[in-house]
Design an enzyme around this catalytic site. Structure first.
Site, PDB file in Angstrom:
ATOM      1  CE  LYS A 154      -3.735   4.685   0.601  1.00  0.00           C
ATOM      2  NZ  LYS A 154      -2.311   4.607   0.955  1.00  0.00           N
ATOM      3  CE1 TYR A 166       0.673   7.880   2.443  1.00  0.00           C
ATOM      4  CE2 TYR A 166       1.093   5.600   1.886  1.00  0.00           C
ATOM      5  CZ  TYR A 166       0.300   6.549   2.481  1.00  0.00           C
ATOM      6  OH  TYR A 166      -0.854   6.162   3.113  1.00  0.00           O
ATOM      7  CG  ASP A 197      -1.778   1.239   1.294  1.00  0.00           C
ATOM      8  OD1 ASP A 197      -2.860   1.196   0.687  1.00  0.00           O
ATOM      9  OD2 ASP A 197      -1.378   2.257   1.900  1.00  0.00           O
ATOM     10  CG  HIS A 209      -4.800   9.714   0.269  1.00  0.00           C
ATOM     11  ND1 HIS A 209      -3.477   9.635  -0.045  1.00  0.00           N
ATOM     12  CD2 HIS A 209      -4.878   9.304   1.555  1.00  0.00           C
ATOM     13  CE1 HIS A 209      -2.793   9.201   1.006  1.00  0.00           C
ATOM     14  NE2 HIS A 209      -3.631   8.992   1.989  1.00  0.00           N
TER      15      HIS A 209
HETATM   16  P1  NAD Z   1       0.959   1.171  11.934  1.00  0.00           P
HETATM   17  O1  NAD Z   1      -0.207   1.083  12.833  1.00  0.00           O
HETATM   18  O2  NAD Z   1       1.160   0.147  10.895  1.00  0.00           O
HETATM   19  O3  NAD Z   1       2.241   1.272  12.867  1.00  0.00           O
HETATM   20  C1  NAD Z   1       3.526   1.340  12.324  1.00  0.00           C
HETATM   21  C2  NAD Z   1       4.542   1.551  13.431  1.00  0.00           C
HETATM   22  O4  NAD Z   1       4.351   0.588  14.457  1.00  0.00           O
HETATM   23  C3  NAD Z   1       5.967   1.347  12.927  1.00  0.00           C
HETATM   24  O5  NAD Z   1       6.481   2.546  12.445  1.00  0.00           O
HETATM   25  C4  NAD Z   1       6.694   0.861  14.167  1.00  0.00           C
HETATM   26  O6  NAD Z   1       7.073   1.965  14.952  1.00  0.00           O
HETATM   27  C5  NAD Z   1       5.620   0.111  14.918  1.00  0.00           C
HETATM   28  N1  NAD Z   1       5.642  -1.349  14.691  1.00  0.00           N
HETATM   29  C6  NAD Z   1       5.381  -2.021  13.553  1.00  0.00           C
HETATM   30  N2  NAD Z   1       5.467  -3.346  13.756  1.00  0.00           N
HETATM   31  C7  NAD Z   1       5.776  -3.520  15.039  1.00  0.00           C
HETATM   32  C8  NAD Z   1       5.997  -4.662  15.841  1.00  0.00           C
HETATM   33  N3  NAD Z   1       5.889  -5.892  15.350  1.00  0.00           N
HETATM   34  N4  NAD Z   1       6.303  -4.471  17.145  1.00  0.00           N
HETATM   35  C9  NAD Z   1       6.404  -3.228  17.690  1.00  0.00           C
HETATM   36  N5  NAD Z   1       6.201  -2.108  16.966  1.00  0.00           N
HETATM   37  C10 NAD Z   1       5.891  -2.251  15.658  1.00  0.00           C
HETATM   38  O7  NAD Z   1       0.924   2.656  11.330  1.00  0.00           O
HETATM   39  P2  NAD Z   1       0.937   3.398   9.945  1.00  0.00           P
HETATM   40  O8  NAD Z   1       2.224   3.282   9.239  1.00  0.00           O
HETATM   41  O9  NAD Z   1       0.422   4.744  10.274  1.00  0.00           O
HETATM   42  O10 NAD Z   1      -0.181   2.664   9.076  1.00  0.00           O
HETATM   43  C11 NAD Z   1       0.091   1.577   8.235  1.00  0.00           C
HETATM   44  C12 NAD Z   1      -0.125   1.940   6.779  1.00  0.00           C
HETATM   45  O11 NAD Z   1      -1.446   2.447   6.581  1.00  0.00           O
HETATM   46  C13 NAD Z   1       0.752   3.087   6.292  1.00  0.00           C
HETATM   47  O12 NAD Z   1       2.087   2.696   6.085  1.00  0.00           O
HETATM   48  C14 NAD Z   1       0.022   3.478   5.046  1.00  0.00           C
HETATM   49  O13 NAD Z   1       0.306   2.565   4.007  1.00  0.00           O
HETATM   50  C15 NAD Z   1      -1.427   3.357   5.492  1.00  0.00           C
HETATM   51  N6  NAD Z   1      -2.002   4.659   5.926  1.00  0.00           N
HETATM   52  C16 NAD Z   1      -2.984   5.212   5.175  1.00  0.00           C
HETATM   53  C17 NAD Z   1      -3.549   6.420   5.536  1.00  0.00           C
HETATM   54  C18 NAD Z   1      -4.642   6.992   4.693  1.00  0.00           C
HETATM   55  O14 NAD Z   1      -4.988   8.163   4.889  1.00  0.00           O
HETATM   56  N7  NAD Z   1      -5.204   6.241   3.787  1.00  0.00           N
HETATM   57  C19 NAD Z   1      -3.109   7.092   6.676  1.00  0.00           C
HETATM   58  C20 NAD Z   1      -2.113   6.508   7.451  1.00  0.00           C
HETATM   59  C21 NAD Z   1      -1.571   5.287   7.069  1.00  0.00           C
END
Ligand code: NAD
Length: 291
Positions: free
Chosen positions: A82, A57, A52, A122
């Site tokens: 997106k 990004y 994704d 988005h």
């Molecule tokens: P997430 O909830 O996936 O958390 C990611 C963070 O959690 C990492 O940076 C790391 O610090 C921690 N983490 C990951 N795996 C772990 C583990 N096994 N143990 C401990 N800590 C861990 O947060 P995110 O990146 O905000 O969301 C995931 C994806 O969602 C994004 O990369 C993006 O692709 C998407 N997203 C979309 C929107 C949107 O507006 N559509 C907004 C935000 C994110």
């Protein structure tokens, strides 16, 4: 004897147009373009088959490079990107149509792909007079042309979806929204279920901060001999939600995919429900207008 590691089995969700999406994917928000190459490479090596990204990004090129170098057949991968908000751009009329098509072409070209699997609007930006109603017919066109296999939305609220469903011929296959145990989005999920729209969770791990240190989650994790992140991802899977966790750490990338082989029971689910706060970590789509 083969030295190739076993690829974990990831459940698949069939969307309302018949397209199939892996229930666990890999998100790359906030991963700089150069770092996206090793991160996406590690994810594909670990067994992720869904990635994704988004134009905003600024890592579609790195993501595409990792995909190209992976050696995995294109039809085994599911790639989402997106359409960005793009300021106060007017999305109406022939010029608006050209703008959507250009943005799509640019994303595809940065990704180095011939065809995209899923294209999302988005943000709904309701304060701009629901311009998504101008964008969506162009998405339908791109789909009819076979340039993208499936089309959907992100950050849409119930009123945005109601309007979109009322005004359009093609339903979004899914809505990608903030969703984690603090913010389980029950009302929105019920609306999705009623209308055959899949729910995809962004920030599924609550961005890994306070959530993964919650005592209630740690207790469930200890009971199953798993980590808090694995419990949260298992919770998403058992809820029928598609989740796209992000990590740039290879061990965590693998950990987040290793969520088969245990089942949360009613007691675990009640404990997880007990930590809901109903508060978002990210912005509220009603007012979000970042460019
Ligand atoms: P997430 O909830 O996936 O958390 C990611 C963070 O959690 C990492 O940076 C790391 O610090 C921690 N983490 C990951 N795996 C772990 C583990 N096994 N143990 C401990 N800590 C861990 O947060 P995110 O990146 O905000 O969301 C995931 C994806 O969602 C994004 O990369 C993006 O692709 C998407 N997203 C979309 C929107 C949107 O507006 N559509 C907004 C935000 C994110």
């Amino acid at each position: 004897m083969s030295s190739t590691p076993a690829v974990p089995q990831i459940p698949v969700v069939t969307l309302n147009d018949g397209t199939r999406i892996p229930q666990l994917g890999f998100g790359v928000w906030q991963v700089p373009d150069a770092e996206a190459v090793p991160a996406v490479r590690a994810a594909i090596e670990a067994g992720y088959r869904s990635i994704d990204t988004a134009a905003i990004y600024e890592n579609e090129a790195g993501t595409g490079q990792a995909i190209a170098e992976s050696g995995v057949a294109r039809d085994e991968l599911f790639v989402t990107t997106k359409l960005w908000n793009s300021g106060t751009v007017d999305w109406s009329g022939p010029q608006g149509r050209d703008r959507v098509r250009r943005a799509f072409d640019e994303s595809l070209s940065r990704l180095g792909l011939e065809q995209l699997d899923l294209y999302l609007i988005h943000w709904p930006r309701p304060m701009h007079g629901n311009t998504f109603l101008n964008i969506w017919p162009v998405f339908e066109e791109l789909r009819a042309e076979g340039r993208v296999r499936a089309i959907g939305v992100s950050n849409f609220r119930v009123p945005d979806l109601e309007l979109l469903l009322k005004e359009s011929a093609v339903k979004p296959v899914l809505n990608q929204v903030e969703l984690h145990p603090y913010f389980p989005q029950e009302e929105l999920r019920a609306f999705h279920a009623e209308h055959g729209i899949a729910t995809e969770a962004w920030s599924p791990l609550g961005q890994g901060k306070d959530l993964l240190a919650e005592p209630a989650l740690l207790a469930v994790a200890a009971k199953h001999g798993r980590t808090a992140a694995q419990v949260v991802l298992r919770w998403h899977l058992q809820s029928g939600v598609v989740a796209i966790p992000k990590s740039v750490t290879p061990a965590r990338i693998r950990e987040n995919l290793d969520v088969a082989g245990f089942e949360l029971d009613a007691e675990d689910l009640a404990a997880i429900a007990g930590i809901a706060t109903g508060r978002r970590i990210g912005p509220d789509p009603a007012g979000f207008d970042w460019n």
